[in-house]
Scaffold this active site. Structure first.
Site, PDB file in Angstrom:
ATOM      1  CB  SER A   3     -54.862   4.383  36.755  1.00 41.86           C
ATOM      2  OG  SER A   3     -56.157   4.090  36.905  1.00 41.86           O
ATOM      3  CB  ILE A   4     -56.133  -0.785  37.933  1.00 42.88           C
ATOM      4  CG1 ILE A   4     -57.275   0.189  38.088  1.00 42.88           C
ATOM      5  CG2 ILE A   4     -56.219  -1.835  39.014  1.00 42.88           C
ATOM      6  CD1 ILE A   4     -58.724  -0.309  37.805  1.00 42.88           C
TER       7      ILE A   4
END
Lengths: 249, 249
Positions: free
Chosen positions: B14-15
């Site tokens: 997700s980062i």
């Protein structure tokens, strides 16, 4: 086996080139189509349509095996620079601007008859903002008359809308849209010409609106691979056996 | 004739997936390589390295005619979720995490022996931030113990650095780097795990630093087409006859 992922191309001048800066409309579109479509930046600061014509066949080869799903064409801010003023070299007469836009559209239609083509008009010009910017850059040597006027840029915006209607492609009248809001001069423009983050947000919303109308809503596109919550952690392979290529990669 | 433009791929969880949100590190890299290299987003929120392994051959086919110039591999934040806590399903033992990173690197090296591979460690975890986030989401029903700890995530960060050194690829120890700044917990993390705009800025700077070391400095790459100031407006064709394909398109 890998399938080539769909792509959206952003073709234009500096307002496109800068669209991945902080708060930029291009980055926001890329974010919206994450895991679905690649968004490719083809922005050329300072270019008018006459010069951009030289790029057309390089950027959009007719024989490409994978043509873009959609392309935004966002020129005019430089074409509209006034003849006889400081940015004269960028000036393109409005009739030629129209012919050039038409050539862009015809070429892209030839590349792919299903490509969604979106013509975006130049934004409005704040003449006061342009003069203030010139002073901030050149001090006393700054020009005393702006190199662009809002009225003339409006003629290019109208011409752009006209071509879009004539050719049956999508359009965004950014020149009109931004002027609907009081204080647009400083709210949406940072130097009388280029966009603030708020101006970028309007472009983003308008482009997404047109893409949605054109059947390219990101919400309705499948993710390229399963959402993590759909993966059975005791048997992850299963999630990847089914329909792994629902959306092109 | 069109030459395929070089590309940089951002592969991660997700980062990475969120890296084109406002102030995101991915968008900033895209902006830095504008008119030079395409930056492609391959971020998979919630994924650990075990699940990402299923994507590897789809995203990086061995037989691709144009392999990436560089790839960032940025996993570990989910692998480090603790066994026996609320995100247990994402947990991957550190030894398996190392093996998976090794498989990623070996595969990419097989794709292209010249590809610059950059392993990025997970960022540090603010346990207080995670608990506050859980309360903001679930109120009284929120878990009372965090699903990740900074100490355990640090073990994954060390493992990541170890693999990078062992395999001779680049790395960024984000876990250490962010903790060099006082108040990193709130300055760089918005929910104890994901990045604030300031945290994104650090990742951007670190990635650019590594790309520069790796001979991929954007400043030293030619523009794809002439800068507008180099175009003779009385004879624009000339600028496009010379070396128009100095950089791949």
């Amino acid at each position: 086996m890998a399938i080539v992922r769909e792509k959206i191309v952003l073709f234009g001048d500096s307002i496109t080139q800068q669209s991945f800066q902080e708060g930029g409309w291009g980055a926001s579109i890329s974010n919206a189509y994450c895991r679905k479509v690649d968004v490719l930046l083809r922005g050329y600061g300072g270019y008018n349509t006459r010069w951009a014509l030289f790029l057309l066949h390089h950027l959009f080869p007719l024989d490409s095996t994978k043509q873009p799903l959609a392309t935004t064409i966002f020129f005019g801010a430089n074409d509209a620079a006034l003849s006889g003023r400081s940015s004269e070299r960028q000036h393109v007469p409005v009739e030629e601007y129209k012919e050039n836009l038409k050539k862009f559209v015809l070429h892209l239609q030839k590349c792919s008859p299903t490509m969604r083509i979106v013509l975006i008009t130049p934004p409005p010009v704040s003449e006061e903002g342009r003069l203030a910017y010139a002073i901030s850059q050149y001090g006393e040597k700054a020009v005393k008359v702006p190199e662009r006027t809002n009225e003339v840029t409006g003629q290019y915006a109208n011409a752009c809308v006209e071509i879009a209607k004539e050719m049956g492609v999508y359009h965004i009248n950014l020149w009109s849209k931004l002027q609907e809001t009081d204080g647009w001069q400083k709210k949406f423009l940072c130097d009388g010409l280029h966009l603030t983050p708020e101006g970028n947000a309007v472009v983003y919303e308008e482009v997404i609106k047109v893409f949605n109308e054109a059947g390219l809503s990101s919400d309705e596109m499948p993710l390229d691979f399963p959402h993590h919550s759909k993966i059975d952690y005791k048997n992850p392979a299963r999630a990847f056996q089914q329909n792994v290529c629902a959306a092109p990669l």
